[in-house]
Design a protein around this motif. Structure first.
Motif, mmCIF file in Angstrom:
data_model
loop_
_atom_site.group_PDB
_atom_site.id
_atom_site.type_symbol
_atom_site.label_atom_id
_atom_site.label_comp_id
_atom_site.label_asym_id
_atom_site.label_seq_id
_atom_site.Cartn_x
_atom_site.Cartn_y
_atom_site.Cartn_z
ATOM 1 N N ALA A 91 0.810 -1.217 0.042
ATOM 2 C CA ALA A 91 0.101 -0.050 -0.177
ATOM 3 C C ALA A 91 0.845 1.197 0.095
ATOM 4 C CB ALA A 91 -0.962 -0.056 1.046
ATOM 5 N N HIS A 111 -2.924 8.511 0.905
ATOM 6 C CA HIS A 111 -2.846 9.285 -0.384
ATOM 7 C C HIS A 111 -2.922 10.712 -0.408
ATOM 8 C CE1 HIS A 111 -3.511 5.120 -2.628
ATOM 9 N NE2 HIS A 111 -2.360 5.333 -2.070
ATOM 10 N N ASP A 168 -16.671 8.988 8.075
ATOM 11 C CA ASP A 168 -15.885 8.628 7.036
ATOM 12 C C ASP A 168 -15.379 10.260 6.439
ATOM 13 O OD1 ASP A 168 -14.878 8.318 4.289
ATOM 14 O OD2 ASP A 168 -16.196 6.799 3.857
ATOM 15 N N ARG A 208 -14.180 11.093 3.861
ATOM 16 C CA ARG A 208 -14.477 11.467 2.459
ATOM 17 C C ARG A 208 -15.958 12.220 2.216
ATOM 18 N NH1 ARG A 208 -12.837 5.379 0.805
ATOM 19 N NH2 ARG A 208 -14.112 5.223 2.409
ATOM 20 N N SER A 224 -15.003 1.208 5.607
ATOM 21 C CA SER A 224 -13.926 0.292 5.608
ATOM 22 C C SER A 224 -12.844 0.990 6.177
ATOM 23 C CB SER A 224 -13.522 -0.148 4.181
ATOM 24 O OG SER A 224 -12.366 -0.625 4.069
ATOM 25 N N GLN A 225 -12.358 0.405 7.198
ATOM 26 C CA GLN A 225 -11.232 0.892 7.993
ATOM 27 C C GLN A 225 -9.899 1.155 7.216
ATOM 28 O OE1 GLN A 225 -9.584 -1.507 11.077
ATOM 29 N NE2 GLN A 225 -8.145 0.344 12.018
ATOM 30 N N TRP A 226 -9.820 -0.104 6.241
ATOM 31 C CA TRP A 226 -8.511 0.112 5.352
ATOM 32 C C TRP A 226 -8.490 1.000 4.329
ATOM 33 C CZ3 TRP A 226 -3.930 -1.840 5.361
ATOM 34 C CH2 TRP A 226 -3.228 -2.138 3.906
ATOM 35 N N ASP A 227 -9.845 1.130 3.757
ATOM 36 C CA ASP A 227 -9.924 2.033 2.613
ATOM 37 C C ASP A 227 -10.058 3.634 3.094
ATOM 38 O OD1 ASP A 227 -10.482 -0.091 0.893
ATOM 39 O OD2 ASP A 227 -12.702 0.265 0.548
ATOM 40 N N ILE A 228 -10.446 3.991 4.128
ATOM 41 C CA ILE A 228 -10.440 5.185 4.776
ATOM 42 C C ILE A 228 -8.751 5.695 5.086
ATOM 43 C CG2 ILE A 228 -10.710 6.796 6.643
ATOM 44 C CD1 ILE A 228 -13.564 5.485 6.816
ATOM 45 N N ASN A 229 -8.156 4.520 5.506
ATOM 46 C CA ASN A 229 -6.719 4.747 5.843
ATOM 47 C C ASN A 229 -5.815 5.111 4.811
ATOM 48 O OD1 ASN A 229 -6.753 5.114 8.778
ATOM 49 N ND2 ASN A 229 -6.971 2.828 8.973
ATOM 50 N N ILE A 230 -5.986 4.084 3.808
ATOM 51 C CA ILE A 230 -5.312 4.405 2.416
ATOM 52 C C ILE A 230 -5.978 5.738 1.689
ATOM 53 C CG2 ILE A 230 -5.219 3.467 0.143
ATOM 54 C CD1 ILE A 230 -3.691 1.798 2.197
ATOM 55 N N HIS A 231 -6.894 6.303 1.982
ATOM 56 C CA HIS A 231 -7.169 7.613 1.351
ATOM 57 C C HIS A 231 -6.699 8.447 2.082
ATOM 58 C CE1 HIS A 231 -9.924 10.996 0.331
ATOM 59 N NE2 HIS A 231 -9.849 11.481 1.587
#
Length: 271
Positions: A27, A263, A197, A199, A253-260
């Motif tokens: 990631a 970036h 979230d 986002r 999604s915890q993972w998706d938020i942290n990846i956001h």
């Protein structure tokens, strides 16, 4: 100025360390923030996985549970030495209790400072609810009286404690942003230490408030510090993440938020 990004082990405890480290490395992270077990055998599993994927470690102390201060103090030092034995690049400590006196919490900070001097490992104290630095005005008093104190800035907790975006506590934020040794990039609001979230447009004001504080921290590092600024994208699982009733399914999604967040912050500060 260099930035390093870390992913929290919190929320991924069900994934074995090899798989977890592979996922984190792919990631684009530089390391992992995690507690360290006392068992040498269990430590080796963690450290071998980190080494295999060229990931750094930030040790995490969270076990500030004991009500009795003498017991608390003894276990605090014990846990910090366990973390130091794994040779992390630094330690993030949820130090103290909100109901301990100023003098008691200051004694814990002094213990951490002594361990830093012994081991060479910087210990940063998290601005976390229920701990010594649980609120902006309390931390302000500590930082004025103990200027050597390094914090892990997680201002999402302060927003929750103060039921605001800290609009009337500028002095405390200004000082805190100059004393940062580590950063947790979680966005909080007046009723929780984590927005559903970041986002979502309904949390635009909360995100912008936190970005303003993070901008000040990054500027201070660029202007006055030589070391890298370490950032853990620390959006967490339940109970920080809202779950739907009856099904217990997370609302995001915890993972998706942290990846956001990874970036977004790389684009904002590294490009």
């Amino acid at each position: 100025m260099k930035l390093q990004f870390y992913y929290p082990r919190w929320g991924s405890e069900n994934i074995d360390w090899e798989q977890f480290c592979q996922k984190v490395k792919q990631a684009g992270y530089d390391g992992v923030e995690a507690p360290v077990p006392e068992s040498v055998k269990e430590q080796k599993i963690i450290l071998d996985a980190l080494k295999n994927y060229d990931l750094k470690l930030i040790g995490q102390y969270y076990q500030s549970f004991e009500k009795d201060f003498e017991e608390h103090k003894t276990n605090y030092a014990k846990e910090l030495y366990i973390l130091a034995s794994a040779k992390p690049i630094k330690i993030n400590a949820q130090t103290g209790k909100d109901y301990f006196s100023f003098e008691q919490n200051a004694e814990l900070f002094a213990i951490a400072n002594r361990i830093t001097q012994e081991t060479g490992i910087t210990i940063c104290h998290e601005t976390h609810r229920n701990k010594a630095l649980f609120a902006a005005h309390i931390a302000y008093d500590f930082l004025k009286k103990l200027p050597e104190l390094k914090i892990t800035a997680d201002f999402s907790h302060w927003c929750n404690v103060a039921e605001s975006l800290l609009e009337d506590q500028e002095e405390a934020l200004d000082l805190a942003c100059k004393q940062v040794g580590h950063l947790h990039s979680r966005v909080g609001h007046s009723q929780s230490a984590q927005v559903i979230d970041p986002r979502l447009p309904e949390f635009k004001n909360e995100l912008e408030a936190h970005l303003k504080w993070w901008d000040a921290i990054v500027k201070d590092y660029k202007d006055t510090k030589e070391e890298a600024l370490t950032i853990t994208t620390e959006f967490g699982p339940a109970p920080y993440m809202v779950h739907l009733p009856h099904t217990n399914m997370p609302i995001a999604s915890q993972w998706d938020i942290n990846i956001h967040m990874l970036h977004m912050l790389k684009e904002r500060y590294c490009e």
